[in-house]
Each structure stands twice: as C-alpha cells, then as structure tokens.
Motif scaffolding. Structure first.
Motif, PDB file in Angstrom:
ATOM      1  N   SER A 126       0.703  -1.148   0.008  1.00  0.00           N
ATOM      2  CA  SER A 126      -0.179   0.216  -0.016  1.00  0.00           C
ATOM      3  C   SER A 126       1.019   0.884  -0.457  1.00  0.00           C
ATOM      4  O   SER A 126       1.889   1.609   0.960  1.00  0.00           O
ATOM      5  N   ARG A 152      -2.557   2.335   4.486  1.00  0.00           N
ATOM      6  CA  ARG A 152      -1.630   1.843   4.901  1.00  0.00           C
ATOM      7  C   ARG A 152      -1.932   1.452   6.662  1.00  0.00           C
ATOM      8  O   ARG A 152      -1.850   0.338   6.893  1.00  0.00           O
ATOM      9  N   GLU A 154      -3.756  -1.471  -4.191  1.00  0.00           N
ATOM     10  CA  GLU A 154      -4.015  -1.282  -3.188  1.00  0.00           C
ATOM     11  C   GLU A 154      -6.045  -1.563  -3.173  1.00  0.00           C
ATOM     12  O   GLU A 154      -6.063  -2.317  -2.216  1.00  0.00           O
TER      13      GLU A 154
END
Lengths: 318, 60
Positions: free
Chosen positions: A36, A42, B7
């Motif tokens: 991330s 994160r 992500e």
C-alpha cells in the motif's frame, strides 16, 4: 442448522477460526500493508493486521489451555544449533559492521608465474603479477550486500568455479558456512544446512571444489596452511567464520610465485585480515584466497578426499 | 490520495476475507458448547464487523 454443520466440535471450530485468522494476517493483511502506498490505508491495514494477530492469540490461548494446541519445547540439540547460528550471525554482522572502516590489508601479489588473479571485481588471467592489491579492490562491499553478484564471480572465473557456491552472493557465504575445526585435515565445513546450495560454503560446495579440481587455499600450499591457528577471520573481518588450519604454519607468500600461483581471489572481507596473514598468529585469514587447479606438478598437501578426482595432485599418504 | 490498482485489489480481498470470517463466526457461535469459547467468538465477531466497516470506509 443442518446436520452437517452440527458435526463440528468446539475444538474444530476453534481450530478453524485460528486457521482463518492466521490466513487473513499472513496472506491478506501482511502483503496488503507492504503493497500500500496510501498512508491512510496503510495505517488502517496495519491496525486491522494487529487486531487479527491479537484475535488469533485469543484462540491460540484457548486451544492451548484445553490441551488441543500443545507447544513442544525445543530440545537441547535444537538449542545448541540455534546458539551456533546466533553466534555465527553475530560474528558475521559484527565483521560487516566493523569491517567497513577496519584495518588495513597488506598488499600482496604473486611474484611470478602464471595464474589467474582477482583484481578489482573480475578475475583476470595472465602471466606474471596476476595477484592482487587488496587496497585497490572493490570486491567486498559489506554495505552493499557482500560480494557483488555471483555473476561477477562467474565472469572470467577460474575453471570450475562458480560464483553461486563459493563465497556466495549477497554476502551469504560466510553467514551460512564457515570452516571450523582444529587442524585443517580434521576440519570440516560446518555451514548450516540451510547454507547448502544457497551460496554458502557448505559441504556441497566443498564437494564441488574437489570435483572441479580447485580447492580453497587452506588445503593448498604443501601444507603450509593458511594462517596459523586462525580463530578469527580478521580483526575486523569475519570473526569466527574460519577456524582451522591451525598449526599449519603461516602463510608463505613466496610459494605463490614459486608454484606458479594459480588462482588468487583476493577478497577483501572487511578490513582486518592483515595482522595474521603471514604471521600465523591466528588472527584471521582475510579471505578470498582461493587456489584452484594447479597447472604445475607441485604437491599439494590435500587430503585424499579432496583429490579423488584429481590424480595429478598426488596423494597425501605418501 | 486515490487508491492504486494494487491497493484496490488488496482492499477488496481483505473485505471479502473479513466478511467471510464474520459469517463463519456468526455461524459457529450457535454451535459452540463451551461458554468460554462462545465469549471469545463474540469478541471476534464484534472486531470483525468493525474491520469490515473500517475497510469499507476506504472505498469511495
């Protein structure tokens, strides 16, 4: 609730929950954190990861308390091996840490003869002064992860030598394998098993050396040995990595020339291998000295095991 | 900061994994005999729901 679902016991349920949490932590959150870029995400992932580990611990403790998840203590053999690994690791790291700005390495060179020397970052062949000047070498770069790459060792290397198994790429060689033993005949490579095939100087490496006809310096030179009683690997070098060669006398540099010095890989392991190199005081061997296949007829005082494929080397048994 | 492709993928996987865990815990809760284990599962379930909310909040 179905009949099938009713079949799970408390133990099975708890075990499945634990498995699920371990899986989530290891295969979902851990890599997600590492991948991330977004700082907020994160941070959240790290928090969730931590929670998941805590949850797993709750279930772990429950199972353990019930006797369903026993924890076996390490036995003495395991602990002894672990201590050895820890000691080697400490020594290696210490050597790397202190070796970067450590002592001086005496300049050495082969006086004459044909050979293959290690200069700078590549092996070079040639006649005459094919030695090395450690001061000028850039082979060892502790902060950069050790010998630069196996590939560089392979480039222009002596016959039979492959960089992947010798001193090891990425500095792994001495971490995973050292030479330990009293006199060199009785010595043995005691690199960790994990070191085999991983760039270390493990038993497999030794076997390959003998098969190729090359041998590490500590078995060469007519038994002169390679630093007397070396207990360290240089004041600032790889302490403890090399033990052995004891009582075999000091390094006799002139022999290199007289014998047409073969391969000389003058590694600059750390900075402190100078003091005993040639004095036999036992403070280390420096390293990198590597003698491979001899081109002449001189006797190399090798044990039989190391010359089984090299009849031209004669025998050490008379 | 917009989410990267990686992500977004991981976030989706984590959401799916956490959701599945919630479903399992809810299912197991009714089968458990030991009150001690049931209490643990209740705690886990609560945390699990919170995780789903937390992760989902990053999906805009």
């Amino acid at each position: 609730m179905s009949e099938m679902a009713r079949q799970f016991s408390d133990r099975e349920i708890a075990e499945d929950i634990l498995t699920g949490h371990k899986y989530l932590a290891n295969y979902y959150y851990a890599p997600a954190i590492l991948e991330s870029q977004n700082p907020e995400l994160r941070s959240v992932l790290q928090q969730v990861h931590s929670d998941t580990q805590s949850q797993a611990r709750q279930v772990f403790d429950y199972l353990n308390a019930k006797g369903w998840y026993p924890v076996k203590p390490a036995d003495n053999v395991d602990l002894t091996e672990l201590k050895n690994v820890a000691e080697r690791s400490r020594s290696t790291v210490s050597a790397i840490t202190h070796g970067t700005t450590g002592g001086q390495i005496p300049a050495m060179s082969m006086q004459q003869g044909q050979g293959i020397g290690y200069q700078g970052q590549t092996w070079q062949t040639g006649t005459g002064a094919a030695g090395m000047n450690p001061q000028a070498q850039a082979g060892w770069q502790p902060m950069g992860g050790g010998w630069q790459t196996g590939a560089q060792w392979q480039a222009g290397n002596p016959p039979g030598w492959t960089g992947a198994t010798g001193w090891g790429g990425a500095g792994a060689g001495w971490q995973t394998g050292g030479f330990q033993g009293a006199p060199w005949q009785a010595g043995r490579w005691t690199g960790t098993e994990a070191g085999e095939g991983q760039g270390g100087m493990g038993p497999s490496s030794v076997a390959q050396w003998s098969r190729w006809g090359g041998q590490p310096s500590w078995t060469g030179f007519g038994g002169t040995g390679y630093a007397g009683g070396g207990t360290g690997f240089g004041a600032g070098g790889f302490q403890g990595a090399f033990q052995g060669a004891g009582a075999r006398g000091a390094w006799q540099q002139p022999d290199i020339g007289q014998r047409g010095g073969q391969y000389w890989a003058g590694g600059q392991f750390g900075g402190g291998f100078g003091t005993a190199f040639g004095t036999g005081s036992g403070q280390g061997v420096g390293t990198g000295a590597w003698y491979g296949r001899p081109s002449g007829s001189y006797q190399v005082n090798l044990p039989d095991w190391a010359r089984q494929d090299r009849p031209e080397l004669g025998s050490d048994r008379g | 900061m917009p989410l990267s492709q990686t992500e977004a993928w991981y976030l989706g996987e984590c959401l799916k994994g956490e959701t599945l865990m919630c479903k399992k815990l809810a299912n197991y809760r009714d089968q458990i005999q030991d009150p001690g284990l049931r209490q643990i599962v209740d705690d886990l379930l609560s945390t699990c729901r919170r995780h789903v909310d937390l992760l989902a909040s990053h999906v805009r």
